[in-house]
Design a protein around this motif. Sequence first.
Motif, PDB file in Angstrom:
ATOM      1  N   ILE A  70     -68.042  99.950 -10.807  1.00 34.78           N
ATOM      2  CA  ILE A  70     -67.574  99.431 -12.097  1.00 34.78           C
ATOM      3  C   ILE A  70     -66.554  98.324 -11.892  1.00 34.78           C
ATOM      4  N   TRP A 128     -72.667  96.478 -12.985  1.00 35.27           N
ATOM      5  CA  TRP A 128     -71.895  97.677 -12.656  1.00 35.27           C
ATOM      6  C   TRP A 128     -72.764  98.778 -12.041  1.00 35.27           C
ATOM      7  N   PHE A 129     -74.039  98.487 -11.751  1.00 31.90           N
ATOM      8  CA  PHE A 129     -74.950  99.520 -11.241  1.00 31.90           C
ATOM      9  C   PHE A 129     -75.898  98.922 -10.209  1.00 31.90           C
ATOM     10  N   LYS A 130     -75.964  99.573  -9.034  1.00 35.86           N
ATOM     11  CA  LYS A 130     -76.868  99.153  -7.976  1.00 35.86           C
ATOM     12  C   LYS A 130     -77.653 100.349  -7.457  1.00 35.86           C
ATOM     13  N   GLN A 132     -79.540  95.010  -7.273  1.00 36.58           N
ATOM     14  CA  GLN A 132     -78.617  94.911  -8.400  1.00 36.58           C
ATOM     15  C   GLN A 132     -79.387  95.174  -9.688  1.00 36.58           C
ATOM     16  N   PHE A 151     -77.660 106.016  -5.899  1.00 36.69           N
ATOM     17  CA  PHE A 151     -77.023 105.509  -7.118  1.00 36.69           C
ATOM     18  C   PHE A 151     -75.584 105.080  -6.835  1.00 36.69           C
ATOM     19  N   TYR A 152     -75.291 103.837  -7.170  1.00 41.03           N
ATOM     20  CA  TYR A 152     -73.989 103.243  -6.857  1.00 41.03           C
ATOM     21  C   TYR A 152     -73.488 102.525  -8.106  1.00 41.03           C
ATOM     22  N   PHE A 153     -72.318 102.922  -8.584  1.00 47.43           N
ATOM     23  CA  PHE A 153     -71.745 102.358  -9.804  1.00 47.43           C
ATOM     24  C   PHE A 153     -70.394 101.702  -9.508  1.00 47.43           C
ATOM     25  N   GLU A 156     -65.344  96.066  -8.630  1.00 48.82           N
ATOM     26  CA  GLU A 156     -65.722  95.830  -7.236  1.00 48.82           C
ATOM     27  C   GLU A 156     -64.893  94.692  -6.639  1.00 48.82           C
ATOM     28  N   GLN A 181     -79.962  97.007  -0.960  1.00 45.95           N
ATOM     29  CA  GLN A 181     -79.330  97.109  -2.270  1.00 45.95           C
ATOM     30  C   GLN A 181     -80.145  96.327  -3.293  1.00 45.95           C
TER      31      GLN A 181
END
Length: 216
Positions: A149, A39-41, A35, A145-147, A151, A33
């Motif tokens: 928002i 809010w986006f990784k 960062q 793509f991972y969001f 977590e 991952q």
Amino acid sequence: MKLRNSAFIIFLILIIDQYSKVFVKTNFILGDQVQVFSWFKLFFIENEGMAWGTVIPGEYGKLILTIFRILAVGAIGYWLLDATNKGKSKYLIIAIALIFAGALGNIIDSVLYGVMFDDSHNKLATFFPQDNYGTWFHGKVVDMFYFPIVEDYMMPSWVPFIGGKEITFFNAIFNVADFSISTGVGILIFFNKKAFAPVKLPANVKFSKLDEEDFI
């Protein structure tokens, strides 16, 4: 809208999609991952099935799924060609082109990636290795793509069913091809009337009664 415009959209999406996948595949170990924002990784996973990792069980499940995808792309391609030839709405043609490009992008993974790469577990994958991780039609789709928002938010105990549990919103991990498909479907849903509006004929075009019946 001309067919070459649709072809340009498809080509552009495929280039971006495949570049991002190859980059992640050759620079990330599975599960890595990065960062980018709070809010986006970038989160490297591989998807063996359809959306949300859905798979068809059995020895030939993956092969069946890939063949189904190929047939579906063929049908979507025919729909795009037919809509273009009939002068359908730009909304419809763009939506179909986006869906076609996304579906084709993920098919490339399924068909080719098994022989194009080696395993990504605990090491970086290499391009066209001697020891590839799979066979033709048995590749895994690369997602990144991972969001998240929201977590690891603890829901209040009084909330039914999920009270006292940690939740993440939005927790889907996807790729450019998935985004293209979702955008195309979104256009069809939110611009439905414009997408499926009747074809407008030039004012100077006249039909006989027989022609009108054939056209309809």
